[in-house]
Design an enzyme around this catalytic site. Structure first.
Site, PDB file in Angstrom:
ATOM      1  N   ASP A 106       0.823  -1.214   0.000  1.00 54.98           N
ATOM      2  CA  ASP A 106       0.000   0.000   0.000  1.00 54.98           C
ATOM      3  C   ASP A 106       0.858   1.267   0.000  1.00 54.98           C
ATOM      4  O   ASP A 106       2.007   1.241   0.441  1.00 54.98           O
ATOM      5  CB  ASP A 106      -0.895   0.038   1.245  1.00 54.98           C
ATOM      6  CG  ASP A 106      -1.960  -1.045   1.209  1.00 54.98           C
ATOM      7  OD1 ASP A 106      -2.255  -1.551   0.115  1.00 54.98           O
ATOM      8  OD2 ASP A 106      -2.490  -1.359   2.291  1.00 54.98           O
TER       9      ASP A 106
HETATM   10  N1  URA Z   1      -1.584  -5.853   3.983  1.00 53.32           N
HETATM   11  C1  URA Z   1      -2.027  -4.590   3.920  1.00 53.32           C
HETATM   12  O1  URA Z   1      -3.009  -4.229   4.543  1.00 53.32           O
HETATM   13  N2  URA Z   1      -1.332  -3.723   3.142  1.00 53.32           N
HETATM   14  C2  URA Z   1      -0.211  -4.057   2.449  1.00 53.32           C
HETATM   15  O2  URA Z   1       0.383  -3.232   1.770  1.00 53.32           O
HETATM   16  C3  URA Z   1       0.216  -5.394   2.534  1.00 53.32           C
HETATM   17  C4  URA Z   1      -0.490  -6.275   3.315  1.00 53.32           C
END
Ligand code: URA
Length: 243
Positions: A106
């Site tokens: 993310d």
């Molecule tokens: N889980 C999440 O919530 N975000 C990520 O970027 C990776 C795993």
């Protein structure tokens, strides 16, 4: 040599991920022996047939590389962002081979992101069949109850189904926040955040420290390093590409 599907040939040659290669084909940008191919089932032989993308011939051999990258927060896991945000390309843009991210982290998450030009390896690392473990250090608001920790470990019911068993340890707990280590063998969208939120402890910070046998180690934020041959072997072994 046996004919293979075009998207497999393109991804193996480091042109694009398998999914992206399919888009290239559907967009009519790929030709075999002078004819544009826009069907995904088409097979060809690399080294025998004249396979081209945008008119440029595909080479039979491209060096395969895998880089470990410490993605900083506020960076999108793409090579180009229409919204003009900082992308992975700003950190690896001058690397001499066309490499792309394996999966996604993310925008506000940080940590280990693998980058490669090996389409088959990238494909397998993301495929649920290989259940490649990924470890996250997670800072959550509050101090999770025993029941919440048990749910995270055993399975949390999310809108896309119950999560698979996960490994969990409490790294550090305080009054207001707690650091957890969570290892998942599946990779759904925003999975860690959704799991923690569902059991009542929203994620404040998220850092991936490990993908399969590869650890972030002492890599600094925004830095990359090439995997050592031992690491590369272990990674390939984790997805059945090496004995
Ligand atoms: N889980 C999440 O919530 N975000 C990520 O970027 C990776 C795993």
């Amino acid at each position: 040599m046996k004919p293979e599907r075009l998207q497999k040939i393109l991804s193996r040659a480091g042109i694009a991920s398998r999914r992206k290669a399919e888009t290239l084909i559907l967009d009519g940008r790929v030709s075999v022996d002078g004819k544009v191919v826009s069907e995904l089932g088409t097979r060809a032989i690399l080294g025998k047939d004249d396979i081209r993308v945008d008119g440029k011939a595909i080479e039979a051999e491209t060096e395969k590389v895998v880089l470990a990258f410490f993605k900083p927060r506020r960076c999108v896991t793409t090579l180009h962002d229409p919204q003009g945000r900082v992308t992975v390309a700003e950190f690896v843009g001058d690397f001499p081979l066309r490499i792309y991210p394996v999966g996604r982290l993310d925008y506000d998450a940080e940590g280990l992101l693998l980058l490669t030009n090996d389409g088959e390896l990238a494909h397998r690392l993301q495929h649920p069949r290989y259940k490649v473990p990924k470890t996250y250090q997670v800072k959550v608001r509050g101090r999770p109850s025993e029941a919440a920790l048990a749910r995270l470990q055993q399975g949390v019911s999310l809108e896309d189904g119950v999560t698979a068993p996960a490994e969990l340890t409490v790294l550090k707990d305080g009054e207001k926040t707690t650091w957890l280590s969570l290892t998942l063998r599946e990779g759904r969208n925003r999975q860690v955040k959704r799991m923690c939120e569902t059991v009542g402890y929203p994620v404040l910070r998220l850092r991936r420290t490990k993908v399969g046998p590869i650890s972030l180690g002492a890599l600094g934020t925004g830095k990359t390093r090439r995997l050592k041959s031992k690491e590369l072997k272990a990674l390939r072994r984790a997805v059945g590409l090496e004995k």
